[in-house]
Design a protein around this motif. Structure first.
Motif, mmCIF file in Angstrom:
data_model
loop_
_atom_site.group_PDB
_atom_site.id
_atom_site.type_symbol
_atom_site.label_atom_id
_atom_site.label_comp_id
_atom_site.label_asym_id
_atom_site.label_seq_id
_atom_site.Cartn_x
_atom_site.Cartn_y
_atom_site.Cartn_z
ATOM 1 N N ARG A 83 0.850 -1.188 0.000
ATOM 2 C CA ARG A 83 0.000 0.000 0.000
ATOM 3 C C ARG A 83 0.882 1.233 0.000
ATOM 4 N NH1 ARG A 83 -2.789 -3.345 -1.336
ATOM 5 N NH2 ARG A 83 -4.799 -4.040 -0.504
ATOM 6 N N PRO A 84 1.564 1.502 -1.110
ATOM 7 C CA PRO A 84 2.509 2.608 -1.136
ATOM 8 C C PRO A 84 1.820 3.968 -1.102
ATOM 9 C CG PRO A 84 2.243 1.702 -3.340
ATOM 10 C CD PRO A 84 1.451 0.822 -2.409
ATOM 11 N N ARG A 85 2.600 4.949 -0.736
ATOM 12 C CA ARG A 85 2.144 6.326 -0.734
ATOM 13 C C ARG A 85 1.931 6.778 -2.178
ATOM 14 N NH1 ARG A 85 5.492 10.451 -0.150
ATOM 15 N NH2 ARG A 85 7.202 8.997 0.128
ATOM 16 N N ALA A 86 0.763 7.311 -2.476
ATOM 17 C CA ALA A 86 0.447 7.678 -3.852
ATOM 18 C C ALA A 86 0.710 9.156 -4.100
ATOM 19 C CB ALA A 86 -1.008 7.354 -4.159
ATOM 20 N N ARG A 87 1.064 9.467 -5.344
ATOM 21 C CA ARG A 87 1.231 10.850 -5.762
ATOM 22 C C ARG A 87 0.473 11.026 -7.067
ATOM 23 N NH1 ARG A 87 6.846 11.776 -7.274
ATOM 24 N NH2 ARG A 87 6.390 13.973 -7.212
ATOM 25 N N ASN A 88 -0.263 12.111 -7.195
ATOM 26 C CA ASN A 88 -0.971 12.397 -8.428
ATOM 27 C C ASN A 88 -0.303 13.502 -9.225
ATOM 28 O OD1 ASN A 88 -3.083 10.499 -8.286
ATOM 29 N ND2 ASN A 88 -4.096 11.744 -6.736
ATOM 30 N N LYS A 89 0.317 14.472 -8.526
ATOM 31 C CA LYS A 89 0.998 15.559 -9.213
ATOM 32 C C LYS A 89 2.477 15.233 -9.333
ATOM 33 C CE LYS A 89 -2.193 19.327 -8.221
ATOM 34 N NZ LYS A 89 -2.357 20.699 -7.697
ATOM 35 N N ILE A 90 2.931 15.200 -10.572
ATOM 36 C CA ILE A 90 4.303 14.776 -10.876
ATOM 37 C C ILE A 90 5.038 15.949 -11.514
ATOM 38 C CG2 ILE A 90 5.709 13.090 -12.140
ATOM 39 C CD1 ILE A 90 3.885 11.768 -10.156
ATOM 40 N N TRP A 115 10.691 23.120 -13.094
ATOM 41 C CA TRP A 115 9.734 22.076 -13.412
ATOM 42 C C TRP A 115 8.301 22.597 -13.346
ATOM 43 C CZ3 TRP A 115 11.142 16.841 -14.315
ATOM 44 C CH2 TRP A 115 12.514 16.557 -14.156
ATOM 45 N N ASP A 116 7.463 22.138 -14.260
ATOM 46 C CA ASP A 116 6.027 22.313 -14.140
ATOM 47 C C ASP A 116 5.479 21.115 -13.372
ATOM 48 O OD1 ASP A 116 5.920 24.699 -15.600
ATOM 49 O OD2 ASP A 116 5.882 23.602 -17.500
ATOM 50 N N GLU A 117 4.145 21.034 -13.256
ATOM 51 C CA GLU A 117 3.507 19.872 -12.644
ATOM 52 C C GLU A 117 2.392 19.394 -13.555
ATOM 53 O OE1 GLU A 117 3.901 19.768 -7.831
ATOM 54 O OE2 GLU A 117 2.161 20.786 -8.675
ATOM 55 N N VAL A 118 2.165 18.096 -13.517
ATOM 56 C CA VAL A 118 1.095 17.516 -14.301
ATOM 57 C C VAL A 118 0.425 16.440 -13.466
ATOM 58 C CG1 VAL A 118 2.633 15.816 -15.390
ATOM 59 C CG2 VAL A 118 0.516 16.478 -16.543
ATOM 60 N N GLU A 119 -0.878 16.287 -13.618
ATOM 61 C CA GLU A 119 -1.596 15.233 -12.910
ATOM 62 C C GLU A 119 -1.618 13.989 -13.782
ATOM 63 O OE1 GLU A 119 -5.373 16.157 -11.320
ATOM 64 O OE2 GLU A 119 -4.650 17.812 -10.079
ATOM 65 N N ALA A 124 4.224 5.418 -6.229
ATOM 66 C CA ALA A 124 4.744 5.410 -4.867
ATOM 67 C C ALA A 124 6.090 6.097 -4.755
ATOM 68 C CB ALA A 124 4.861 3.961 -4.374
ATOM 69 N N ASP A 125 6.777 6.289 -5.864
ATOM 70 C CA ASP A 125 8.127 6.839 -5.844
ATOM 71 C C ASP A 125 8.082 8.346 -5.603
ATOM 72 O OD1 ASP A 125 10.739 7.579 -6.220
ATOM 73 O OD2 ASP A 125 10.964 6.645 -8.185
ATOM 74 N N ALA A 126 8.609 8.767 -4.475
ATOM 75 C CA ALA A 126 8.587 10.184 -4.124
ATOM 76 C C ALA A 126 9.439 11.025 -5.063
ATOM 77 C CB ALA A 126 9.070 10.367 -2.680
ATOM 78 N N ASN A 127 10.319 10.399 -5.843
ATOM 79 C CA ASN A 127 11.186 11.125 -6.760
ATOM 80 C C ASN A 127 10.801 10.925 -8.224
ATOM 81 O OD1 ASN A 127 13.198 12.278 -4.844
ATOM 82 N ND2 ASN A 127 13.545 10.121 -4.374
ATOM 83 N N ALA A 128 9.630 10.342 -8.477
ATOM 84 C CA ALA A 128 9.183 10.143 -9.855
ATOM 85 C C ALA A 128 9.007 11.489 -10.551
ATOM 86 C CB ALA A 128 7.884 9.347 -9.876
ATOM 87 N N TYR A 129 9.201 11.489 -11.864
ATOM 88 C CA TYR A 129 9.023 12.705 -12.649
ATOM 89 C C TYR A 129 8.450 12.338 -14.008
ATOM 90 C CZ TYR A 129 13.554 11.171 -14.538
ATOM 91 O OH TYR A 129 14.574 10.442 -15.090
ATOM 92 N N ALA A 130 7.975 13.350 -14.733
ATOM 93 C CA ALA A 130 7.389 13.131 -16.050
ATOM 94 C C ALA A 130 8.168 13.925 -17.093
ATOM 95 C CB ALA A 130 5.922 13.553 -16.052
ATOM 96 N N LEU A 131 8.256 13.348 -18.282
ATOM 97 C CA LEU A 131 8.878 14.012 -19.420
ATOM 98 C C LEU A 131 7.870 14.071 -20.552
ATOM 99 C CD1 LEU A 131 12.384 12.256 -19.433
ATOM 100 C CD2 LEU A 131 11.832 14.521 -18.526
ATOM 101 N N SER A 132 7.812 15.220 -21.208
ATOM 102 C CA SER A 132 6.936 15.397 -22.357
ATOM 103 C C SER A 132 7.738 15.133 -23.628
ATOM 104 C CB SER A 132 6.369 16.824 -22.366
ATOM 105 O OG SER A 132 5.549 17.029 -23.482
ATOM 106 N N ILE A 133 7.237 14.250 -24.468
ATOM 107 C CA ILE A 133 7.972 13.805 -25.645
ATOM 108 C C ILE A 133 7.831 14.819 -26.774
ATOM 109 C CG2 ILE A 133 8.210 11.974 -27.360
ATOM 110 C CD1 ILE A 133 8.957 11.196 -24.457
#
Length: 214
Positions: A83-90, A115-119, A124-133
Motif C-alpha cells: 500500500r505505497p504512498r500515492a502521488r498524483n501531481k508529478i 519544473w512544471d507539474e502535471v496530474e 509510490a516513488d517520491a522522486n518520480a518525474y514526467a517528461l513530455s515527448i
C-alpha cells in the motif's frame, strides 16, 4: 532460487515502498550500502547473498510478508499487498529540456525550480518525474505530445524502457538491451535511429519508464 532473483525481489520491494535499495536498507536499520550493486558480488566476482537477519529486518520495517517476498523471487513484478504512498501531481519538463543543466541532481532526481507539474496516475516513488515527448526519435512507441512517468526507485532490468543520462549531458529514452559490468547497450525505439553502446562509466544514471500517456 537464483542469486539475481533474490536481489531483484529486494529491488522491487524497495520500489514498492518508494525507496531506493539504499533507502530500504536505511529504513530497516542496516548499513545504507548493504543492498548496493557493489555489495552483491565480491571483488573476485563471487556472489554475495543477503543474510536472513537483513531480510527479517526489512520485513519488520516494511510490514512485508515472507510469502510476498517469495512471490517476487519467483517472478512477480509487484507485491499484491503493498500500500505505497500515492502521488498524483508529478514534476514535468520537456524531453528536449532534460539534457540542460539544473533540472537533475547528481543522482538523477528532479531538482531546481524549472519544473512544471502535471496530474498523472499515482506512483509510490517520491522522486518520480514526467517528461513530455517531442520529435520523432521515439516513434512508434512514444509520439510527440505523449508524457512518460519515470521512476528512479524502480529496479531496471534488461528489456525495460529507460531514460538514461550520459556523462556528456545527453538524456535519452531507449530500451536497455544488454548490460554487463563494463558495457551498456541501448536500443533505439525508432528503428530509423542508431542503437548506442556505452562503457558503464559513461552512463551517469538510468531510470525505468513505468507509464506513458498515449
Amino acid at each position: 532460487m537464483r542469486h539475481e532473483d533474490i536481489w531483484r525481489a529486494i529491488d522491487t520491494m524497495a520500489a514498492e515502498h518508494g525507496l531506493s535499495p539504499s533507502g530500504l536498507a536505511r529504513k530497516a536499520g542496516l548499513d545504507p550500502t548493504s543492498f548496493n550493486l557493489s555489495k552483491r558480488r565480491t571483488g573476485d566476482g563471487r556472489v554475495r547473498w543477503p543474510s536472513t537477519e537483513s531480510l527479517a529486518k526489512v520485513f519488520l520495517a516494511t510490514g512485508a510478508k515472507l510469502e510476498d517476498f517469495t512471490a517476487l523471487v519467483m517472478g512477480a513484478r509487484a507485491m499484491p499487498e503493498a500500500r505505497p504512498r500515492a502521488r498524483n501531481k508529478i514534476p514535468l519538463i520537456g524531453m528536449a529540456q532534460a539534457g540542460a543543466e539544473g533540472f537533475f541532481d547528481d543522482g538523477g532526481y528532479p531538482a531546481g525550480a524549472g519544473w512544471d507539474e502535471v496530474e498523472l496516475p499515482s506512483t509510490a516513488d517520491a522522486n518520480a518525474y514526467a517528461l513530455s515527448i517531442s520529435g520523432d526519435s521515439m516513434q512508434p512507441v512514444y509520439r510527440e505530445g505523449d508524457s512518460i512517468i519515470v521512476s528512479p526507485a524502480a529496479p531496471v532490468r534488461v528489456g525495460d524502457r529507460v531514460v538514461a543520462r550520459t556523462a556528456a549531458g545527453a538524456v535519452m529514452a531507449k530500451l536497455l538491451s544488454r548490460r554487463t559490468a563494463s558495457r551498456i547497450e541501448l536500443t533505439s525505439l525508432n528503428p530509423a535511429y542508431p542503437d548506442l553502446h556505452f562503457a558503464t562509466q559513461e552512463i551517469l544514471w538510468m531510470h525505468r519508464i513505468v507509464w506513458a500517456s498515449q
